[in-house]
Design a protein around this motif. Structure first.
Motif, PDB file in Angstrom:
ATOM      1  N   GLN A   1       0.834  -1.327  -0.016  1.00 50.61           N
ATOM      2  CA  GLN A   1       0.059   0.098  -0.319  1.00 50.61           C
ATOM      3  C   GLN A   1       0.983   0.999   0.237  1.00 50.61           C
ATOM      4  O   GLN A   1       0.746   2.254  -0.641  1.00 50.61           O
ATOM      5  CB  GLN A   1      -0.663  -0.300   1.004  1.00 50.61           C
ATOM      6  N   SER A   2       1.937   1.788   0.344  1.00 53.62           N
ATOM      7  CA  SER A   2       2.595   2.273   1.004  1.00 53.62           C
ATOM      8  C   SER A   2       3.370   3.248  -0.423  1.00 53.62           C
ATOM      9  O   SER A   2       4.470   4.457  -0.803  1.00 53.62           O
ATOM     10  CB  SER A   2       3.404   2.347   2.286  1.00 53.62           C
ATOM     11  N   GLU A   3       3.887   1.665  -1.438  1.00 53.82           N
ATOM     12  CA  GLU A   3       4.463   1.903  -2.244  1.00 53.82           C
ATOM     13  C   GLU A   3       3.737   1.644  -3.699  1.00 53.82           C
ATOM     14  O   GLU A   3       3.804   1.120  -4.708  1.00 53.82           O
ATOM     15  CB  GLU A   3       5.554   0.675  -2.387  1.00 53.82           C
ATOM     16  N   SER A   4       2.110   1.650  -3.828  1.00 53.84           N
ATOM     17  CA  SER A   4       1.600   1.211  -4.723  1.00 53.84           C
ATOM     18  C   SER A   4       1.569   2.191  -5.644  1.00 53.84           C
ATOM     19  O   SER A   4       1.410   2.051  -6.854  1.00 53.84           O
ATOM     20  CB  SER A   4       0.145   1.971  -4.216  1.00 53.84           C
ATOM     21  N   HIS A   5       2.178   3.590  -5.205  1.00 54.26           N
ATOM     22  CA  HIS A   5       2.375   4.699  -6.537  1.00 54.26           C
ATOM     23  C   HIS A   5       3.815   3.885  -7.756  1.00 54.26           C
ATOM     24  O   HIS A   5       3.818   4.626  -8.813  1.00 54.26           O
ATOM     25  CB  HIS A   5       2.640   6.028  -6.236  1.00 54.26           C
ATOM     26  N   ARG A   6       4.913   3.096  -6.817  1.00 52.39           N
ATOM     27  CA  ARG A   6       5.723   2.433  -7.772  1.00 52.39           C
ATOM     28  C   ARG A   6       5.063   1.056  -8.222  1.00 52.39           C
ATOM     29  O   ARG A   6       5.677   0.658  -8.778  1.00 52.39           O
ATOM     30  CB  ARG A   6       6.743   1.849  -7.011  1.00 52.39           C
TER      31      ARG A   6
ATOM     32  N   GLU B   1       2.443   0.152  -9.634  1.00 46.48           N
ATOM     33  CA  GLU B   1       1.562   0.592 -10.553  1.00 46.48           C
ATOM     34  C   GLU B   1       1.009  -0.500 -12.158  1.00 46.48           C
ATOM     35  O   GLU B   1       2.187  -0.577 -12.241  1.00 46.48           O
ATOM     36  CB  GLU B   1       0.554   1.729 -10.702  1.00 46.48           C
ATOM     37  N   SER B   2       0.242  -1.303 -12.334  1.00 46.30           N
ATOM     38  CA  SER B   2       0.588  -1.790 -13.819  1.00 46.30           C
ATOM     39  C   SER B   2      -1.069  -1.658 -14.944  1.00 46.30           C
ATOM     40  O   SER B   2      -1.613  -1.352 -13.730  1.00 46.30           O
ATOM     41  CB  SER B   2       0.727  -3.116 -13.652  1.00 46.30           C
TER      42      SER B   2
ATOM     43  N   THR C   1       1.155  -6.169  -8.040  1.00 43.64           N
ATOM     44  CA  THR C   1       0.947  -6.709  -6.396  1.00 43.64           C
ATOM     45  C   THR C   1       0.677  -7.623  -6.130  1.00 43.64           C
ATOM     46  O   THR C   1       0.662  -8.608  -4.924  1.00 43.64           O
ATOM     47  CB  THR C   1      -0.550  -5.700  -5.633  1.00 43.64           C
TER      48      THR C   1
END
Length: 140
Positions: A90-95, A97-98, A104
């Motif tokens: 969740q904290s790295e979700s911006h990195r 994304e696909s 994920t």
């Protein structure tokens, strides 16, 4: 899963030599299913014998059309939100994304697969070895 209208079901009778009670991996998985309140129809069994891969579900009685074969509680379905690495993902979700959304869930699955204390350990241990590509999807 439901038995579809166009499926020809085969009833398999299990003999004494096909008894899976000594298969510790299978017994651990079935115990995990019981402990997590899976509802498995009495007309099917999970085991090695009669399946097309290591383990499978086979009919041991006549099934009606659209009869429910099993139900899995939603909280036991492995997903990104209930994985042990949910907070990190969740904290790295911006990195992460696909377009497919697979990144994920693959990360969560990889973590749980390598975690010896994973909630899903009995299920993951019963999965076919990923190093052996002998799954029906690879058959000619």
């Amino acid at each position: 899963m439901m038995a579809g209208p166009n499926k020809k079901l085969k009833v398999v009778h299990v003999s004494a030599e096909q008894d899976d009670s000594n298969d510790h991996k299978l017994q651990k998985f079935l115990g995990w299913c019981h402990d997590n309140h899976f509802n498995i129809n009495k007309k099917v069994r999970v085991g090695r014998h009669g399946s097309c891969s290591e383990y499978g579900m086979i009919a041991v009685g006549d099934l009606d059309e659209a009869e429910c074969l099993f139900e899995i509680p939603r909280n036991v379905l492995l997903n990104v939100e209930n994985s042990c690495v949910a907070d990190i993902i969740q904290s790295e979700s911006h990195r992460l994304e696909s377009n497919s959304g697979w990144v994920t869930i693959i990360l969560a699955l990889m973590y749980e697969y390598t975690n010896p204390t994973s909630l899903w350990r009995p299920y993951l241990d019963a999965c076919p070895d990923f190093n052996v590509l002998d799954h029906p999807m690879f058959w000619t």
